[in-house]
Design an enzyme around this catalytic site. Structure first.
Site, PDB file in Angstrom:
ATOM      1  N   SER A 231       0.838  -1.201   0.000  1.00  0.00           N
ATOM      2  CA  SER A 231       0.000   0.000   0.000  1.00  0.00           C
ATOM      3  C   SER A 231       0.877   1.257   0.000  1.00  0.00           C
ATOM      4  O   SER A 231       1.667   1.454  -0.928  1.00  0.00           O
ATOM      5  CB  SER A 231      -0.948  -0.045   1.203  1.00  0.00           C
ATOM      6  OG  SER A 231      -1.934   0.973   1.115  1.00  0.00           O
TER       7      SER A 231
ATOM      8  N   HIS B 171      -7.290  -5.416  -1.508  1.00  0.00           N
ATOM      9  CA  HIS B 171      -6.126  -4.636  -1.090  1.00  0.00           C
ATOM     10  C   HIS B 171      -5.351  -5.335   0.031  1.00  0.00           C
ATOM     11  O   HIS B 171      -4.150  -5.130   0.183  1.00  0.00           O
ATOM     12  CB  HIS B 171      -6.594  -3.256  -0.627  1.00  0.00           C
ATOM     13  CG  HIS B 171      -5.492  -2.296  -0.334  1.00  0.00           C
ATOM     14  ND1 HIS B 171      -4.760  -1.678  -1.328  1.00  0.00           N
ATOM     15  CD2 HIS B 171      -4.976  -1.844   0.838  1.00  0.00           C
ATOM     16  CE1 HIS B 171      -3.862  -0.876  -0.790  1.00  0.00           C
ATOM     17  NE2 HIS B 171      -3.957  -0.965   0.522  1.00  0.00           N
TER      18      HIS B 171
ATOM     19  N   ASP C 230       4.975  24.097  -1.142  1.00  0.00           N
ATOM     20  CA  ASP C 230       6.356  23.781  -1.516  1.00  0.00           C
ATOM     21  C   ASP C 230       6.796  22.388  -1.070  1.00  0.00           C
ATOM     22  O   ASP C 230       7.884  22.203  -0.532  1.00  0.00           O
ATOM     23  CB  ASP C 230       7.312  24.843  -0.964  1.00  0.00           C
ATOM     24  CG  ASP C 230       7.233  24.990   0.549  1.00  0.00           C
ATOM     25  OD1 ASP C 230       6.221  24.552   1.139  1.00  0.00           O
ATOM     26  OD2 ASP C 230       8.172  25.547   1.151  1.00  0.00           O
TER      27      ASP C 230
END
Length: 514
Positions: free
Chosen positions: A214, A489, A436
């Site tokens: 994951s 998953h 940023d």
């Protein structure tokens, strides 16, 4: 004493910027030098720490930044704990940076402690969750230990790696300071930590294999981008990230909400009786002033109830566990005329499912994992607004439609409704606005990748979208994707031995390319 002194005097002179003093045992020294007194042992402890630290020499400097403990056992496994003192900020001089601890647990099969085995580093899912704690040999760890020395690294801020909990983060004085601190806890610095450990743990600082599950797969792709020389092979399960410039969160959540509709439909087909139960709970919450108090001091609202889909809709047994949770949502009426109320059992279970009190980093950093030089601006919240005709719980309950659960999304109102997260609301806002963020991937480096990579891509993955995963796979040279609908998953957890064996076979020639 003369021989001991002559062997240590040069390393002592070359010591630069010691981070910490390792914990060592003096019993071997006392056996060799029975005349030592307490006044001498302190000096010897410091000297021996520098001499015995087998990985002290790094870039020509001797440091005391690695402590290892003795081997111990769980059934069929042997384990050894390591603690590394690392810089919080790798972009500045190492001596100037604040230091944190990163914990790693070395795991081998019983009897293989002294064997020369290749190393495999496991990168845990998340962000903000610690590595598994082995209680016995089993699953993928058992399979890996057949041929590897496994390293379970608690990613910085989790487990025993200077954990960032609600209580520890309360030490930070301002939201600005906390946001500035948390910016160092993404995949780029997790990879820096892994390299720091590899150079001190692997003999001759050789390359190792990584296994990323994951979010750990996201970290693996970052590793391939910026430190491929440290890698022998890369194995990824359910974790190929979108790697475009800017913030890719919007594309992730657009695909995520589409998949969520499908998962909800499948859930209610399995348990149609839950349609009315969930609607009933939503109406109750709406009529109770918008919500009811939670044991921790938070509040359970209709939109908060929908968060149960995070754990309930995306794993192999999630549907069943969610259904059984709602079986006990109401207190029994044991007195005639008593008012109906949601049970304490359900309210406590709800908070365990959400789990932000134990792992707040998930909520604080989740959207930032998609950011490179751009802000997320609460992406999931914005994309949800485009789907409110489907995900408005109160409206759905009013008109008699099924209430849809949400998935792997973090919303700003969570920091009002979850008690453990309330103190960090302002810091979360600053992180959502931050522009940023440094790069997490190098597309040019990935196109020129030379590291063998195998990736399990789950067809019905609710958390990591199939289409986006395959777009990324097409940009990593030499990758071998394995697309399967046999697992969800949680495939590595549910069938770890088979999944890992399949990926290894793809790289060692047992499963040919054609």
């Amino acid at each position: 004493m003369r021989a001991l002194h002559s062997s240590l005097i040069k390393p002592l002179i070359r010591l630069h910027c010691p981070f910490s003093t390792p914990i060592i045992s003096l019993s071997p020294l006392r056996k060799q030098f029975p005349y030592l007194h307490s006044s001498a042992t302190t000096s010897l402890q410091k000297l021996t720490a520098m001499a015995d630290n087998k990985t002290a020499a790094v870039d020509g400097n001797f440091t005391s930044d690695h402590v290892s403990d003795a081997w111990y056992s769980v059934p069929d496994l042997r384990l050894r704990d390591h603690r590394f003192t690392v810089p919080l900020d790798y972009s500045i001089d190492r001596c100037s940076s604040t230091k944190i601890t990163v914990f790693a647990r070395e795991v081998v099969a019983v009897g293989k402690e002294e064997q020369s085995l290749p190393y495999l580093l496991y990168l845990q899912g998340g962000p903000g969750f610690e590595c598994p704690r082995p209680t016995e040999a089993g699953g993928w760890i058992s399979r890996a230990c057949e041929e590897y020395r496994v390293v379970l690294m608690d990613q910085r801020g989790t487990g025993l790696s200077t954990p960032l909990t609600p209580s520890s983060m309360s030490q930070v004085n301002s939201a600005e300071d906390l946001a500035n601190y948390l910016r160092h806890f993404r995949a780029d610095n997790i990879v820096h930590d892994a390299e720091f450990i590899r150079k001190r743990l692997v003999p001759d600082a050789g390359p190792w294999t990584i296994l990323g599950q994951s979010f750990g797969g996201f970290c693996a792709v970052t590793y391939l981008s910026f430190a491929p020389k440290g890698l022998k092979q890369a194995l990824i399960t359910g974790g190929l990230p979108p790697i475009g410039e800017g913030c890719t969160a919007d594309s992730v959540y657009k695909a995520g909400f589409e998949q969520l509709v499908c998962q909800n439909e499948k859930y209610y087909k399995r348990f149609p009786q839950d349609i009315e139960i969930v609607r009933d709970v939503v109406n109750y919450l709406a009529e109770s002033g918008g919500g009811v108090p939670l044991p921790s001091g938070g509040i359970l609202t209709p939109r908060g109830l929908q968060l149960l889909g995070l754990s309930g809709l995306g794993s192999s047994t999630g549907f069943e566990r969610l259904h059984y949770l709602f079986e006990r949502v109401w207190d029994p009426l044991i007195v005639q005329g008593a008012k109906r109320r949601i049970s304490d059992y359900f309210l406590n279970a709800y908070e365990r499912w959400i789990g932000f009190d134990a792992n707040p980093l998930y909520a604080l950093l989740h959207e930032s994992i998609y950011c490179q030089g751009a802000s997320s601006l609460w992406s999931a919240h914005r994309i949800r607004a485009l789907n409110d005709n489907k995900f408005d719980a109160i409206e759905a309950a009013k008109v008699g439609c099924p209430v849809l659960f949400t998935g792997e999304m973090i919303f700003p109102w969570i920091f009002d409704e979850v008690h453990a997260l309330r103190p960090f609301k302002d810091a979360a806002q600053l992180l959502a606005e931050k522009k940023d963020w440094p790069s997490l991937y190098d597309i040019a480096a990935l196109k020129d990748n030379k590291v063998p990579v195998a990736a399990a891509v789950y067809y019905e993955d609710m958390y990591v979208n199939l289409k986006l995963s395959m777009e990324t796979a097409s940009r990593i040279a030499g990758i071998r994707p394995w697309i399967t609908n046999e697992y969800m998953h949680s495939g590595l957890r549910d069938a770890g031995s088979r999944v890992l064996d399949h990926l290894l076979a793809m790289l060692n020639g047992k499963k040919p390319l054609y």
